[in-house]
Design a protein around this motif. Structure first.
Motif, mmCIF file in Angstrom:
data_model
loop_
_atom_site.group_PDB
_atom_site.id
_atom_site.type_symbol
_atom_site.label_atom_id
_atom_site.label_comp_id
_atom_site.label_asym_id
_atom_site.label_seq_id
_atom_site.Cartn_x
_atom_site.Cartn_y
_atom_site.Cartn_z
ATOM 1 N N CYS A 1 1.095 -1.428 -0.089
ATOM 2 C CA CYS A 1 0.179 0.369 0.008
ATOM 3 C C CYS A 1 0.586 1.560 -0.374
ATOM 4 O O CYS A 1 0.384 2.249 -0.989
ATOM 5 C CB CYS A 1 -0.866 0.059 1.676
ATOM 6 S SG CYS A 1 -1.618 -1.515 1.249
ATOM 7 N N LEU A 2 1.794 1.010 0.382
ATOM 8 C CA LEU A 2 2.814 2.127 0.713
ATOM 9 C C LEU A 2 3.266 2.983 -0.576
ATOM 10 O O LEU A 2 3.610 4.251 -1.554
ATOM 11 C CB LEU A 2 3.714 2.381 2.108
ATOM 12 C CG LEU A 2 5.586 3.437 2.224
ATOM 13 C CD1 LEU A 2 4.528 4.608 2.251
ATOM 14 C CD2 LEU A 2 6.637 3.004 2.540
ATOM 15 N N LYS A 3 3.722 1.311 -1.166
ATOM 16 C CA LYS A 3 4.652 1.940 -2.382
ATOM 17 C C LYS A 3 3.518 2.229 -4.192
ATOM 18 O O LYS A 3 3.229 3.475 -3.587
ATOM 19 C CB LYS A 3 4.774 -0.014 -3.658
ATOM 20 C CG LYS A 3 5.966 0.151 -2.363
ATOM 21 C CD LYS A 3 6.510 -1.535 -2.516
ATOM 22 C CE LYS A 3 7.336 -1.117 -3.928
ATOM 23 N NZ LYS A 3 7.891 -2.805 -4.077
ATOM 24 N N SER A 4 2.362 1.330 -3.100
ATOM 25 C CA SER A 4 1.182 2.386 -4.507
ATOM 26 C C SER A 4 0.515 3.822 -3.764
ATOM 27 O O SER A 4 0.276 4.270 -5.495
ATOM 28 C CB SER A 4 -0.139 1.542 -4.546
ATOM 29 O OG SER A 4 -1.408 1.822 -4.737
ATOM 30 N N LEU A 5 0.870 4.134 -2.887
ATOM 31 C CA LEU A 5 0.704 5.645 -2.149
ATOM 32 C C LEU A 5 1.482 6.609 -3.156
ATOM 33 O O LEU A 5 1.322 7.184 -3.551
ATOM 34 C CB LEU A 5 0.554 5.647 -0.866
ATOM 35 C CG LEU A 5 0.402 6.767 -0.285
ATOM 36 C CD1 LEU A 5 -1.269 7.656 -0.649
ATOM 37 C CD2 LEU A 5 0.347 7.099 1.536
ATOM 38 N N ALA A 6 2.441 5.931 -3.079
ATOM 39 C CA ALA A 6 4.161 6.606 -3.326
ATOM 40 C C ALA A 6 3.635 6.782 -4.312
ATOM 41 O O ALA A 6 4.132 8.441 -4.970
ATOM 42 C CB ALA A 6 5.104 6.338 -3.050
ATOM 43 N N ASN A 7 3.222 5.947 -5.670
ATOM 44 C CA ASN A 7 2.951 6.237 -7.139
ATOM 45 C C ASN A 7 1.824 7.307 -7.306
ATOM 46 O O ASN A 7 2.103 7.367 -8.231
ATOM 47 C CB ASN A 7 2.709 4.957 -7.813
ATOM 48 C CG ASN A 7 4.213 3.844 -7.637
ATOM 49 O OD1 ASN A 7 4.933 4.665 -7.904
ATOM 50 N ND2 ASN A 7 4.330 2.805 -7.798
ATOM 51 N N SER A 8 1.189 7.143 -6.349
ATOM 52 C CA SER A 8 -0.013 7.972 -6.659
ATOM 53 C C SER A 8 0.522 9.301 -6.199
ATOM 54 O O SER A 8 -0.907 10.610 -6.516
ATOM 55 C CB SER A 8 -1.150 7.413 -6.043
ATOM 56 O OG SER A 8 -0.898 7.496 -4.607
ATOM 57 N N VAL A 9 1.122 9.428 -5.037
ATOM 58 C CA VAL A 9 1.779 11.052 -4.856
ATOM 59 C C VAL A 9 2.708 11.948 -5.579
ATOM 60 O O VAL A 9 3.532 11.012 -5.898
ATOM 61 C CB VAL A 9 2.127 10.852 -3.931
ATOM 62 C CG1 VAL A 9 2.008 12.466 -3.029
ATOM 63 C CG2 VAL A 9 0.748 10.782 -2.638
ATOM 64 N N LYS A 10 2.326 13.347 -6.566
ATOM 65 C CA LYS A 10 3.334 13.354 -7.426
ATOM 66 C C LYS A 10 3.913 13.811 -6.694
ATOM 67 O O LYS A 10 4.194 15.039 -5.143
ATOM 68 C CB LYS A 10 2.380 14.212 -8.212
ATOM 69 C CG LYS A 10 1.368 14.373 -9.184
ATOM 70 C CD LYS A 10 0.964 15.153 -10.247
ATOM 71 C CE LYS A 10 -0.044 14.177 -10.469
ATOM 72 N NZ LYS A 10 -0.576 15.035 -11.979
ATOM 73 N N SER A 11 5.327 14.034 -6.887
ATOM 74 C CA SER A 11 6.075 14.689 -6.340
ATOM 75 C C SER A 11 7.081 14.513 -4.688
ATOM 76 O O SER A 11 7.380 15.231 -3.759
ATOM 77 C CB SER A 11 6.201 16.515 -6.093
ATOM 78 O OG SER A 11 5.505 17.054 -5.377
ATOM 79 N N VAL A 12 6.383 12.966 -4.561
ATOM 80 C CA VAL A 12 6.962 12.717 -3.063
ATOM 81 C C VAL A 12 8.658 12.518 -3.560
ATOM 82 O O VAL A 12 8.833 11.235 -4.371
ATOM 83 C CB VAL A 12 6.110 11.313 -3.159
ATOM 84 C CG1 VAL A 12 6.606 10.516 -3.777
ATOM 85 C CG2 VAL A 12 6.693 10.813 -1.107
ATOM 86 N N ASN A 13 8.958 12.655 -2.100
ATOM 87 C CA ASN A 13 10.448 11.906 -2.433
ATOM 88 C C ASN A 13 10.831 10.911 -1.370
ATOM 89 O O ASN A 13 10.628 10.949 -0.655
ATOM 90 C CB ASN A 13 11.087 13.591 -1.834
ATOM 91 C CG ASN A 13 12.729 13.020 -1.687
ATOM 92 O OD1 ASN A 13 13.439 12.173 -1.044
ATOM 93 N ND2 ASN A 13 13.733 14.573 -1.758
ATOM 94 N N MET A 14 11.041 9.757 -2.006
ATOM 95 C CA MET A 14 11.352 8.509 -1.471
ATOM 96 C C MET A 14 12.350 8.861 -0.473
ATOM 97 O O MET A 14 12.797 7.711 0.984
ATOM 98 C CB MET A 14 11.320 6.667 -2.032
ATOM 99 C CG MET A 14 10.019 6.481 -3.353
ATOM 100 S SD MET A 14 8.686 6.562 -1.818
ATOM 101 C CE MET A 14 9.299 4.951 -1.187
ATOM 102 N N GLY A 15 13.574 9.517 -0.670
ATOM 103 C CA GLY A 15 14.346 9.331 0.253
ATOM 104 C C GLY A 15 14.131 10.592 1.714
ATOM 105 O O GLY A 15 14.306 9.637 2.557
#
Length: 123
Positions: free
Chosen positions: A82-96
């Motif tokens: 879910c976290l990976k899916s959420l990160a893909n759906s939020v524009k300009s999220v900085n995974m670092g």
């Protein structure tokens, strides 16, 4: 005679079906949902996208709540997906930045927060 045998088997069959349904219901409710992950981590989004310079306390509350809810391997794997899916759906999220949030909240999640994490290998 056949009617008597069938009537004796019926209560056993009903009990077996009810037990199976209860087991399925309990296992289905054990896994964390993406809705829970999204709700818990929504306060973190401004920080994760660079729109907020400080990590909100509500973000840490959500991270801690989610970490407490993820008791089983299945829960942690579901939360990871879910976290990976959420990160893909939020524009300009900085995974670092996202990867630093649990530590800043005093939480150890036990796996790297990264898009390359294999969620199926989380125990």
């Amino acid at each position: 005679m056949a009617a008597v045998l069938n009537s004796r088997k019926t209560p056993q069959a009903v009990v077996a079906v009810l037990v199976a349904a209860a087991l399925l219901a309990s296992s289905a409710s054990a896994a964390i949902t993406c809705g829970q992950v999204g709700s818990s981590l929504a306060p973190c989004i401004p920080y994760a996208t660079g729109r907020a310079s400080a990590l909100p306390a509500s973000c840490c509350s959500g991270v801690k709540s989610l970490n407490s809810a993820a008791r089983t391997s299945a829960d942690r794997q579901a939360a990871c997906r879910c976290l990976k899916s959420l990160a893909n759906s939020v524009k300009s999220v900085n995974m670092g930045t996202v990867a630093t949030i649990p530590g800043k909240c005093g939480v150890s999640v036990g796996f790297p927060i990264s898009m390359s994490t294999d969620c199926n290998k989380i125990s």
